[in-house]
Design a protein around this motif. Structure first.
Motif, PDB file in Angstrom:
ATOM      1  N   ASP A 212       2.889   7.493 -18.181  1.00  0.00           N
ATOM      2  CA  ASP A 212       1.934   7.259 -17.095  1.00  0.00           C
ATOM      3  C   ASP A 212       1.050   8.502 -16.949  1.00  0.00           C
ATOM      4  OD1 ASP A 212       0.754   6.488 -14.686  1.00  0.00           O
ATOM      5  OD2 ASP A 212       2.525   6.911 -13.475  1.00  0.00           O
ATOM      6  N   ARG A 287      12.021  -0.506  -8.711  1.00  0.00           N
ATOM      7  CA  ARG A 287      11.127  -1.602  -9.152  1.00  0.00           C
ATOM      8  C   ARG A 287      10.394  -1.136 -10.394  1.00  0.00           C
ATOM      9  NH1 ARG A 287       6.806   1.860  -8.914  1.00  0.00           N
ATOM     10  NH2 ARG A 287       7.225   3.309  -7.254  1.00  0.00           N
ATOM     11  N   ASP A 290       4.008   0.955 -12.005  1.00  0.00           N
ATOM     12  CA  ASP A 290       2.631   0.501 -12.158  1.00  0.00           C
ATOM     13  C   ASP A 290       1.792   1.760 -12.364  1.00  0.00           C
ATOM     14  OD1 ASP A 290       0.083  -0.479 -11.840  1.00  0.00           O
ATOM     15  OD2 ASP A 290       0.526  -1.643 -10.043  1.00  0.00           O
ATOM     16  N   GLU A 292       2.713   1.383 -15.835  1.00  0.00           N
ATOM     17  CA  GLU A 292       3.457   1.300 -17.102  1.00  0.00           C
ATOM     18  C   GLU A 292       3.895  -0.134 -17.431  1.00  0.00           C
ATOM     19  OE1 GLU A 292       4.091   3.274 -14.451  1.00  0.00           O
ATOM     20  OE2 GLU A 292       5.495   4.857 -15.012  1.00  0.00           O
TER      21      GLU A 292
END
Ligand code: GLY
Length: 433
Positions: A212, A287, A290, A292
């Motif tokens: 990221d 979770r 984001d 990735e």
């Protein structure tokens, strides 16, 4: 299968997009999203339900008689949406509120890591600004200060400016009144990697690593964001990295969570630094990450529904080995004017169809909305993810940036160096001391 995906971001769009591509028995899934976004609405039925309202999500699952609910973001998980859905009798992908404390509280996560013997940075949990100052001085620069609770991607500051570190701590402590806590950590050198590990509470199955880009500007300058781009695979990462993550980090953590009576089922996001002292956990999230997820799921060839359902129903032990596309995938995030500060909403977005007409390119929505007259406009910080696959990382980058160039959004921002160092072979993992 009838599947309900909860959330509004590009991560949820990536999940819906992957599920929409599946035809497990020759028939497509019936997909629903709550509340979703205009891009998700092209692939799933949208329902105007608050993602953080467990009773409302459970009622929607009941009304639709779904086979699986997938809870995407951290806020609903920490608020107990997965608990409400499970209590209503539906299989749910995502941890309980108790288990989501692995993300909801940095101090809790550190405690679990310590009990499980997981390698991570030394840290002090501080409740006063004097404690913070002492911890900063004990570790020295660069300073790492983390808000203990969820902070919508704004909770972590890494800086060499002691005053800025103190100011972040002061604000984080004040924001939560008497419950205010911050975690001050030793800085971890070396490249960062994200590894998502799926768990059913007992077994763990790792996905392929991604990287990221957290800062807003090229060369990792400027403030932290939710993430400005990603790519996978990581050809430069050590060969045994995923096995090491499973053996030394994910399985011990899942075992420790089960031992505490709070089994973790869902996806454990393991944020790592590959330091000169070895692999260290920077953070856990409860979770998918984001941005990735957008690249990892684009490479997953095993039907995603099978993986998510196995996690939700305790069947990961029987899941066949995951299959992956070897082709590199790059995600370049297009963000609004002003992001990550105050963003300007309402600017018209054009060019998505042109970008998607390029070979190997698709566009996922995050902060978008439709006006009353049907225009697509920016409605958030991160607006779109432009995803491209290529035979090489260079080819994937070129296509992703070709796609970005076709997107029209006044004042928008994107980084121009996503996956660049990797494509040039310039990422070095420090030699372990
Ligand atoms: N990619 C950062 C996050 O999802 O938290």
């Amino acid at each position: 299968m009838k599947i309900l995906v909860v959330g509004t971001g590009a991560r949820e769009h990536a999940i819906v997009h992957a599920l929409a591509a599946e035809t497990p028995d020759g028939a497509a899934h019936e997909l629903h999203a709550a509340p979703g976004n205009p891009g998700i609405g092209r692939e799933a039925a949208l329902h105007p339900v608050d993602a953080n309202d467990g009773a409302a999500v459970a009622a929607l699952a009941q009304e639709l008689r779904v086979d699986l609910v997938v809870v995407g973001p951290e806020a609903p998980l920490v608020a107990g949406v997965a608990d409400a859905v499970a209590a209503a009798g539906f299989p749910v992908f995502g941890p309980t509120a108790a288990a989501a404390q692995l993300e909801g509280s940095k101090a809790y996560a550190k405690d679990v890591m310590a009990a499980a013997g997981v390698p991570t940075a030394l840290a002090h949990v501080c409740t006063t600004i004097d404690e913070v100052a002492a911890a900063l001085d004990a570790f020295g620069a660069p300073y790492v200060v983390k808000d203990d609770g969820l902070a919508a991607g704004k909770g972590v500051v890494v800086t060499s400016d002691r005053d800025a570190a103190l100011e972040h701590a002061r604000e984080a402590l004040a924001a939560r009144g008497d419950a205010g806590r911050v975690v001050v950590e030793a800085y971890l050198d070396g490249p960062e990697v994200s590894v998502f590990v799926i768990s059913d509470g007992t077994h763990v199955v790792p996905l392929q690593p991604a990287q990221d880009f957290k800062r807003i500007f090229d060369l990792d300058e400027g403030p932290n964001t939710g993430g400005m781009g990603a790519y996978s695979p990581l050809d430069w990462a050590p060969a045994g990295l995923v096995d090491e993550v499973v053996e030394r980090i994910a399985q011990p953590t899942v075992d420790e969570m089960a031992r505490r009576g709070t089994p973790f089922a869902g996806v454990l996001y393991v944020g790592l630094a590959l330091t000169s002292r070895g692999t260290r956990v920077v953070e856990f999230n409860a979770r998918f990450g984001d941005p990735e997820t957008q690249v990892v799921l684009a490479r997953l060839q095993t039907p995603l529904s099978r993986v998510l359902l196995a996690s939700a129903t305790g069947g990961l032990g029987e899941l066949e080995p995951l299959r992956w596309s070897p082709s590199p995938v790059v995600n370049v995030v297009v963000a609004s004017h002003g992001y990550p500060g105050t963003v300007r909403n309402g600017d018209v977005i054009t060019g998505i169809a042109d970008a998607e007409a390029l070979d190997g390119v698709h566009v996922l929505h995050a902060g978008t909305a439709l006006t009353a007259d049907g225009a697509l406009v920016a409605a958030g910080g991160r607006v779109l993810s432009v995803i491209a696959e290529g035979e090489t990382l260079d080819a994937a980058r070129d296509r992703a940036y070709e796609g970005v160039a076709l997107i029209g959004l006044d004042g928008s921002q994107h980084r121009t160096d996503i996956a660049l160092k990797a494509a040039r072979g310039e990422i070095a993992v420090p030699t372990t001391l």
